[in-house]
Design a protein around this motif. Structure first.
Motif, mmCIF file in Angstrom:
data_model
loop_
_atom_site.group_PDB
_atom_site.id
_atom_site.type_symbol
_atom_site.label_atom_id
_atom_site.label_comp_id
_atom_site.label_asym_id
_atom_site.label_seq_id
_atom_site.Cartn_x
_atom_site.Cartn_y
_atom_site.Cartn_z
ATOM 1 N N GLY A 1 37.131 39.757 34.826
ATOM 2 C CA GLY A 1 37.870 38.641 35.272
ATOM 3 C C GLY A 1 36.935 37.369 35.386
ATOM 4 O O GLY A 1 35.861 37.545 35.971
ATOM 5 N N SER A 2 37.299 36.367 34.489
ATOM 6 C CA SER A 2 36.463 35.227 34.203
ATOM 7 C C SER A 2 36.981 33.966 34.331
ATOM 8 O O SER A 2 38.132 33.985 33.907
ATOM 9 N N GLN A 3 36.666 32.985 35.104
ATOM 10 C CA GLN A 3 37.197 31.684 35.079
ATOM 11 C C GLN A 3 36.490 30.725 34.255
ATOM 12 O O GLN A 3 37.024 30.004 33.474
ATOM 13 N N THR A 4 35.034 30.788 33.994
ATOM 14 C CA THR A 4 34.321 29.732 33.496
ATOM 15 C C THR A 4 33.667 30.400 32.360
ATOM 16 O O THR A 4 33.053 29.540 31.685
ATOM 17 N N GLY A 5 33.757 31.568 31.908
ATOM 18 C CA GLY A 5 33.043 32.333 30.883
ATOM 19 C C GLY A 5 31.806 33.167 31.254
ATOM 20 O O GLY A 5 31.436 33.728 30.378
ATOM 21 N N THR A 6 31.428 32.753 32.449
ATOM 22 C CA THR A 6 30.122 33.657 32.777
ATOM 23 C C THR A 6 30.433 35.213 32.805
ATOM 24 O O THR A 6 29.568 35.908 32.493
ATOM 25 N N ALA A 7 31.472 35.693 33.555
ATOM 26 C CA ALA A 7 31.864 36.854 33.842
ATOM 27 C C ALA A 7 32.098 37.572 32.466
ATOM 28 O O ALA A 7 31.772 38.832 31.966
ATOM 29 N N VAL B 1 35.002 53.118 33.738
ATOM 30 C CA VAL B 1 35.483 51.812 33.720
ATOM 31 C C VAL B 1 34.353 50.696 34.436
ATOM 32 O O VAL B 1 33.855 50.999 35.574
ATOM 33 N N VAL B 2 33.950 49.796 33.734
ATOM 34 C CA VAL B 2 32.941 48.878 34.262
ATOM 35 C C VAL B 2 33.589 47.500 34.565
ATOM 36 O O VAL B 2 34.045 47.094 33.580
ATOM 37 N N CYS B 3 33.572 46.976 35.905
ATOM 38 C CA CYS B 3 34.439 45.920 36.111
ATOM 39 C C CYS B 3 33.261 44.817 36.313
ATOM 40 O O CYS B 3 32.535 44.674 37.247
ATOM 41 N N VAL B 4 33.467 43.409 35.643
ATOM 42 C CA VAL B 4 32.710 42.252 35.880
ATOM 43 C C VAL B 4 33.673 41.140 36.214
ATOM 44 O O VAL B 4 34.364 40.842 35.534
ATOM 45 N N CYS B 5 33.492 40.768 37.599
ATOM 46 C CA CYS B 5 34.399 39.775 37.788
ATOM 47 C C CYS B 5 33.854 38.665 38.785
ATOM 48 O O CYS B 5 32.928 38.850 39.504
ATOM 49 N N ALA B 6 34.269 37.498 38.385
ATOM 50 C CA ALA B 6 33.911 36.165 39.351
ATOM 51 C C ALA B 6 34.776 36.117 40.482
ATOM 52 O O ALA B 6 35.781 36.590 40.449
ATOM 53 N N THR B 7 34.112 35.346 41.219
ATOM 54 C CA THR B 7 34.997 34.612 42.544
ATOM 55 C C THR B 7 35.174 33.133 42.127
ATOM 56 O O THR B 7 34.167 32.427 42.063
ATOM 57 N N THR B 8 36.448 32.790 42.278
ATOM 58 C CA THR B 8 36.815 31.592 42.098
ATOM 59 C C THR B 8 37.197 30.749 43.532
ATOM 60 O O THR B 8 37.915 31.416 44.359
ATOM 61 N N GLY B 9 37.333 29.381 43.635
ATOM 62 C CA GLY B 9 37.835 28.894 44.785
ATOM 63 C C GLY B 9 37.307 29.358 45.878
ATOM 64 O O GLY B 9 35.981 29.323 46.136
ATOM 65 N N GLN B 10 38.321 29.554 46.836
ATOM 66 C CA GLN B 10 37.800 30.121 48.114
ATOM 67 C C GLN B 10 38.361 31.589 48.262
ATOM 68 O O GLN B 10 39.168 32.126 48.886
ATOM 69 N N GLY B 11 37.671 32.417 47.519
ATOM 70 C CA GLY B 11 37.717 33.850 47.487
ATOM 71 C C GLY B 11 38.963 34.169 46.516
ATOM 72 O O GLY B 11 39.223 35.155 46.947
ATOM 73 N N ASP B 12 39.259 33.567 45.544
ATOM 74 C CA ASP B 12 40.454 33.829 44.775
ATOM 75 C C ASP B 12 39.952 34.644 43.339
ATOM 76 O O ASP B 12 38.767 34.529 42.904
ATOM 77 N N GLU B 13 40.845 35.388 43.015
ATOM 78 C CA GLU B 13 40.704 36.075 41.692
ATOM 79 C C GLU B 13 40.756 34.843 40.521
ATOM 80 O O GLU B 13 41.377 34.060 40.371
ATOM 81 N N PRO C 1 29.645 29.657 23.063
ATOM 82 C CA PRO C 1 30.790 30.434 23.850
ATOM 83 C C PRO C 1 32.074 29.448 23.524
ATOM 84 O O PRO C 1 31.684 28.315 22.957
ATOM 85 N N ALA C 2 33.283 29.682 24.053
ATOM 86 C CA ALA C 2 34.225 28.829 23.870
ATOM 87 C C ALA C 2 34.321 27.804 25.008
ATOM 88 O O ALA C 2 33.892 27.927 25.954
ATOM 89 N N LEU C 3 34.931 26.512 24.762
ATOM 90 C CA LEU C 3 35.137 25.538 25.542
ATOM 91 C C LEU C 3 36.014 26.128 26.687
ATOM 92 O O LEU C 3 37.116 26.655 26.291
ATOM 93 N N GLN C 4 35.762 26.014 28.044
ATOM 94 C CA GLN C 4 36.703 26.353 28.890
ATOM 95 C C GLN C 4 37.288 25.150 29.526
ATOM 96 O O GLN C 4 36.893 24.093 29.539
#
Length: 603
Positions: free
Chosen positions: A19-25, A62-74, A383-386
């Motif tokens: 789960g990635s918002q900026t591409g890091t995850a 299953v390996v899960c890599v997930c970021a946290t965005t905003g105020q604790g949002d997926e 990486p792709a432009l986010q």
């Protein structure tokens, strides 16, 4: 015996969900996938919302890599997956037998640090999953970035997995010095010179604007609000979204898909010796690898470099790992390999992260590697432009068919000679709608703030700088409702430089529809910030909190302002509400859990 090893090979499947918002995850997940392939696991790397969730119970690991965005949002590409895991009808043993590991990526500058990773790990345990490892948390604020946690976690992951799923006799892991195949095969073509726009299927309605189908909004105006003598260029940018079907309300966010400037594209293609007009298409080398959703194919090299490749970003560690394979100079190869070791992380941070050196600049520093990069590997290397997120600063009622954003143009200096510039803000700021027509790819998503819609609600808003953007949209909506219980604390450096929307706020104040308090931090000898104003107006603030049950909204930079404001709110509760410090802390926590207190902050 063959049957036994076939069965073991079937078990040696590894699903990596991100789960990635900026591409890091996504980048870390890709690294897990590569290292899995080197250990002969059948590895799939998939965005959580792109995965067939009904098959989760069938996955051995299953390996899960997930970021946290905003105020604790997926992240946006994890929301559906998370909602699925929260379904009440799921039995407590749904994931019995599924082994999992979770790596959370976050920023400890935010209040809800790595909240998503923590709650995902907890939920998988609740559903009967078996944790291979303790939860690991990477922190952007660490001197070495998330890798400080990722490296030891990965070592432990492979030790654990190889003990459970050993390699067949005679088989060894693929050496790190062996170059893995690229994700895509490139087919050169002479068909056309530009990418075709994504069109809906015949007989279907245009899709709702989204990342896959952004709406080409016309740029209407691009006005600088700060004087040219001011160090910060801040723009009020207006887009025409007529016929898009886009509807929005205060608190929503406009997503903008940026482009690289033509001058940067020319520099990039020239450095790599690429023909900008060469047309090509892509074919995945693995059936589990999707084509890039935001890249229309076939397309030209110029289109790829303009709209897709983020070569002006700061490279992640995986970039150096792959680039080392192409260096013909032994000195360059050794240095690139060193950057990819645990021992070389401090030097990498000093060379790359601290001065914010870009991919393009690194390629210039390693000419022997740059000269030998095969074109198919560019999509693995860069990486792709986010998309960039901007709080919408206008209401549909006050600005029909228009969306406005308040944008600070990012530019700052490091020890490098050339100033660092934000890709999106620099690109947008350079566009003059008075001289040409520009279409900007946009779509709208919900923000982290959810405002009350009742006209009688009492609302306290704290928004220094560009943090006032969502409050301007909300106050415009409130004016249409004839709502009067509006209080705004606005802060900036100077009344004469960056006091955004001053005339609007002051006109509302004169009409008695807004209580306005301003802090101009540099207009006197001692600095004054919004948190100081909250304390000064403590009696009034407590009256609104205690008697009117007011909601409090805070928006702006995540560094010191949010914590300073929250401390001020607690102090008001003690001084004017008669609460003890413990009671005040509990009062603020209750406001948060009941959504009477909400934040939208950014680093």
């Amino acid at each position: 015996r063959d049957w036994v090893w076939t069965a073991m090979a079937a078990e040696r499947q590894l699903l990596v969900l991100y789960g990635s918002q900026t591409g890091t995850a996504e980048d870390v997940a890709a690294r897990v996938g590569r290292e899995g392939k080197r250990r002969h696991f059948r590895t799939r790397v998939v965005a959580m919302d792109s995965y067939d969730r009904s098959r989760l119970i069938l996955e051995p690991v299953v390996v899960c890599v997930c970021a946290t965005t905003g105020q604790g949002d997926e992240p946006d590409n994890m929301k559906q997956f998370w909602r699925f895991l929260l379904r009440k009808g799921l039995p407590a043993d749904s994931l019995r037998g599924v082994r999992f590991a979770v790596l959370g990526l976050g920023d400890s500058a935010y209040q809800k640090y790595n909240y998503v990773g923590k709650k995902l790990h907890r939920r998988l345990l609740q559903l009967g999953g078996v944790a291979l490892l303790p939860l690991a948390l990477g922190d952007d604020q660490h001197d070495l970035g998330p890798d400080a946690a990722v490296d030891p976690w990965l070592r432990q992951l492979w030790e654990t997995l190889l003990s459970l799923y050993p390699l067949p006799p005679g088989m060894e892991p693929i050496s790190d010095t062996t170059l893995l195949p690229p994700s895509y095969t490139v087919r050169l073509t002479t068909m056309g010179t530009a990418a075709a726009a994504r069109e809906p299927l015949p007989g279907t309605s245009p899709p709702t604007p989204s990342r896959a189908y952004p709406f080409p909004a016309k740029l209407v105006s691009n006005d600088r609000l700060t004087p040219t003598s001011h160090f910060q260029d801040v723009r009020l940018v207006t887009f025409d979204v007529s016929e898009s079907g886009i509807r929005h309300s205060a608190g929503d966010v406009l997503m903008v898909q940026p482009q690289n400037l033509p001058s940067a594209v020319e520099e990039f293609t020239s450095l790599l010796g690429l023909d900008p007009e060469q047309c090509f298409t892509l074919e995945p080398n693995d059936p589990d690898t999707p084509l890039p959703c935001s890249l229309s194919l076939p397309c030209t090299v110029r289109h790829l470099a303009t709209h897709y490749l983020d070569f002006q970003s700061v490279p992640r560690r995986s970039f150096f790992e792959l680039l080392a394979h192409f260096a013909s100079s032994e000195l360059e190869r050794e240095k690139l390999q060193e950057f990819n070791t645990a021992e070389g992380q401090e030097e990498l941070y000093s060379y790359c992260n601290r001065p914010r050196r870009t991919i393009l600049e690194v390629l210039q520093d390693f000419p022997s590697a740059t000269a030998h990069i095969p074109f198919p590997y560019l999509l693995d290397l860069i990486p792709a432009l986010q998309p960039r997120a901007f709080s919408i600063a206008s209401s549909m009622q006050a600005h029909p068919n228009k969306i406005q954003i308040l944008m600070a143009v990012v530019e700052y200096k490091t020890r490098l000679h050339t100033p660092r510039r934000g890709v999106c803000s620099t690109w947008l700021a350079a566009l003059d709608p008075g001289k040409d027509t520009f279409r900007i790819p946009v779509w709208v998503v919900p923000g982290t703030i959810s405002f009350p819609r009742q006209p009688e609600a009492s609302v306290i808003m704290v928004g220094p700088g560009t943090g006032c953007a969502p409050f301007r949209a909300y106050i415009e909506e409130r004016m249409e409702q004839d709502a009067t219980n509006n209080m705004l604390f606005f802060g900036c450096r100077s009344e004469h430089a960056d006091y955004f929307f001053a005339r609007e706020w002051q006109a509302m104040e004169v009409k008695g529809r807004l209580q306005l308090f301003t802090a101009f931090s540099r207009d006197q000898e001692h600095k004054v910030y919004v948190q100081h104003l909250l304390r000064e107006q403590g009696r009034l603030v407590w009256e609104w909190l205690g008697e009117k049950k007011a909601c409090v909204f805070i928006a702006g930079n995540a560094k010191q302002m949010p914590s300073g404001v929250l401390e001020a709110v607690s102090a008001v509760c003690v001084q004017h509400g008669g609460l003890t410090e413990d009671q005040a802390a509990q009062f603020v926590r209750t406001m948060e859990t009941t959504k009477r207190l909400q934040l939208e902050t950014w680093a």
